[in-house]
Write a protein that holds these residues in place. Structure first.
Motif, PDB file in Angstrom:
ATOM      1  N   ILE A   1       0.855  -1.176   0.000  1.00  0.00           N
ATOM      2  CA  ILE A   1       0.000   0.000   0.000  1.00  0.00           C
ATOM      3  C   ILE A   1       0.897   1.233   0.000  1.00  0.00           C
ATOM      4  O   ILE A   1       1.619   1.492   0.961  1.00  0.00           O
ATOM      5  N   CYS A   2       0.854   1.979  -1.088  1.00  0.00           N
ATOM      6  CA  CYS A   2       1.706   3.162  -1.222  1.00  0.00           C
ATOM      7  C   CYS A   2       1.291   4.228  -0.205  1.00  0.00           C
ATOM      8  O   CYS A   2       0.111   4.613  -0.149  1.00  0.00           O
ATOM      9  N   PRO A   3       2.240   4.711   0.606  1.00  0.00           N
ATOM     10  CA  PRO A   3       1.883   5.716   1.609  1.00  0.00           C
ATOM     11  C   PRO A   3       1.537   7.078   1.017  1.00  0.00           C
ATOM     12  O   PRO A   3       0.913   7.909   1.680  1.00  0.00           O
TER      13      PRO A   3
ATOM     14  N   CYS B   1      -0.023   7.572  -2.269  1.00  0.00           N
ATOM     15  CA  CYS B   1      -1.249   7.597  -3.078  1.00  0.00           C
ATOM     16  C   CYS B   1      -2.293   6.577  -2.632  1.00  0.00           C
ATOM     17  O   CYS B   1      -3.400   6.542  -3.166  1.00  0.00           O
ATOM     18  N   SER B   2      -1.905   5.712  -1.655  1.00  0.00           N
ATOM     19  CA  SER B   2      -2.803   4.687  -1.101  1.00  0.00           C
ATOM     20  C   SER B   2      -3.184   3.610  -2.113  1.00  0.00           C
ATOM     21  O   SER B   2      -4.077   2.803  -1.855  1.00  0.00           O
ATOM     22  N   LYS B   3      -2.503   3.601  -3.271  1.00  0.00           N
ATOM     23  CA  LYS B   3      -2.761   2.528  -4.227  1.00  0.00           C
ATOM     24  C   LYS B   3      -2.126   1.230  -3.742  1.00  0.00           C
ATOM     25  O   LYS B   3      -1.139   1.235  -3.022  1.00  0.00           O
ATOM     26  N   SER B   4      -2.677   0.114  -4.193  1.00  0.00           N
ATOM     27  CA  SER B   4      -2.204  -1.202  -3.779  1.00  0.00           C
ATOM     28  C   SER B   4      -1.476  -1.873  -4.944  1.00  0.00           C
ATOM     29  O   SER B   4      -1.986  -1.897  -6.073  1.00  0.00           O
TER      30      SER B   4
ATOM     31  N   ASN C   1       3.527  -2.801   4.307  1.00  0.00           N
ATOM     32  CA  ASN C   1       3.364  -1.390   4.616  1.00  0.00           C
ATOM     33  C   ASN C   1       4.597  -0.865   5.333  1.00  0.00           C
ATOM     34  O   ASN C   1       5.090  -1.497   6.271  1.00  0.00           O
TER      35      ASN C   1
ATOM     36  N   THR D   1      -4.902   2.527   7.875  1.00  0.00           N
ATOM     37  CA  THR D   1      -4.503   1.750   6.701  1.00  0.00           C
ATOM     38  C   THR D   1      -4.306   0.279   7.036  1.00  0.00           C
ATOM     39  O   THR D   1      -4.748  -0.607   6.305  1.00  0.00           O
TER      40      THR D   1
END
Length: 358
Positions: free
Chosen positions: A271-273, A275-278, A305, A325
């Motif tokens: 989970i990108c911190p 953009c929150s994309k996975s 994460n 998250t």
């Protein structure tokens, strides 16, 4: 407000169909009161801390059953604490209701992170939990919890465990100097594990979570001889090479007659911190698919994460639960585990041995 004994018996009959999550027996003896207050019927039902993680789900199930059975009435259901002491387990007399071994077929898949997170989640929900670090060669629990030092002598021959926010901890890391390597053969390992289980002053527990060594060594056999394990939970990552080792771990536990009650997929996605994309760096869903094929309950996923890793290194795993998250993933795993145990209890209800205290 008046108590209606006739209605009390009707409610007991209706809820006797719902199994207690801990024992699998019907709820009839855990209905503490049924009181009429105007147009509303107020019911108090006892639930032990063993099932604290699924308290809301349990309440919803009771309300649904009451609505089905008494469609013309309005109910206000209150869940109260209900005390049922644990029975001593095995030759060591451990006072615990469920002993769960957290294992992996190989190292580096986040087994200790999963064990610590599950322990914290159960404690936060309201259960009494202990954490035993049985990974003698590579103890990680002192680092992950941030609890350092040496264990002190307790009452009699008992060892006083370390305290982690009300969670008793035991690890070889609290028995030897920091940085010292453990170079032991099988009999010494068995002796150490026996000491940890038998001589630690664990108190009375709902759960003892055991962080197992990686692989398929003989610690599992030692534990199976000491006390009846409720079951094992296997941790793996999504990629095929990790699943191969997870399959071996499942086979090992089955050989020593320890039920495999769940599988956790760690590092399921990144989970990108920003953009929150996975992103599925190691693939996705492999563990879940294997669990379904082999009839093993899939307890959930833990994402890859950065903050989760940083808090583990800093000994601040508790803070993960305030992180929107990753926190929900960890709480869902605890709920899934307790739900699985409740389903197993319903399929094989226990026979009461001690008086129940309400």
């Amino acid at each position: 407000m008046t108590e209606n004994k006739e209605l009390l018996e009707q409610v007991r009959t209706a809820l006797g169909k719902i199994p207690d999550p801990e024992t699998g027996r019907g709820l009839s003896k855990q209905i503490l009161s049924v009181v009429e207050s105007g147009d509303t019927i107020e019911i108090k039902i006892g639930l032990t801390s063993f099932a604290a993680a699924i308290r809301d789900e349990f309440k919803a199930k009771v309300e649904s059953e009451l609505a089905n059975q008494f469609s013309d009435s309005t109910f206000n259901v209150q869940i109260d604490d209900f005390v049922r002491p644990p029975q001593p387990l095995g030759t060591v007399g451990l006072k615990c209701k469920a002993v769960i071994a957290i294992a992996a077929g190989k190292g580096g898949v986040g087994k200790s992170t999963a064990a610590t997170s599950l322990t914290i989640a159960l404690k936060r929900a309201g259960s009494s939990v202990g954490l035993l670090d049985a990974d003698v060669y590579g103890p990680s629990i002192p680092q992950l919890t941030g609890i350092r030092g040496r264990c002190a002598a307790g009452q009699g021959e008992k060892i006083e465990p370390m305290d982690f926010n009300g969670i008793p901890l035991m690890s070889i890391g609290y028995m030897i100097p920091p940085g010292e390597a453990v170079i032991w053969r099988g009999p010494m390992l068995h002796s150490a594990v026996t000491t940890f289980v038998r001589n630690t002053d664990w108190g009375e527990l709902d759960y003892l979570i055991i962080d197992m060594p990686p692989g398929t060594g003989d610690i599992a056999l030692s534990l199976s001889q000491l006390l009846p394990l409720t079951g094992s939970v296997i941790v793996c990552t999504p990629q095929e090479v990790a699943l191969i080792d997870a399959v071996k771990a499942v086979g090992m536990f089955r050989k020593v007659k320890i039920p495999v009650i769940g599988l956790i997929e760690n590092m399921s996605s990144f989970i990108c911190p920003d953009c929150s994309k996975s992103y599925d760096i190691f693939g996705k869903g492999g563990a879940k698919e294997y669990a379904q094929q082999d009839g093993i309950p899939f307890l959930g996923e833990i994402p890859l994460n950065i903050s989760l890793r940083q808090r583990g290194d800093a000994g601040k795993m508790v803070d993960n639960f305030d992180d929107e998250t990753v926190g929900p993933y960890l709480e869902r795993i605890a709920k899934s585990l307790v739900t699985t145990l409740a389903e197993n209890a319903a399929a094989n209800p226990t026979t009461p041995q001690l008086p129940v205290i309400g």
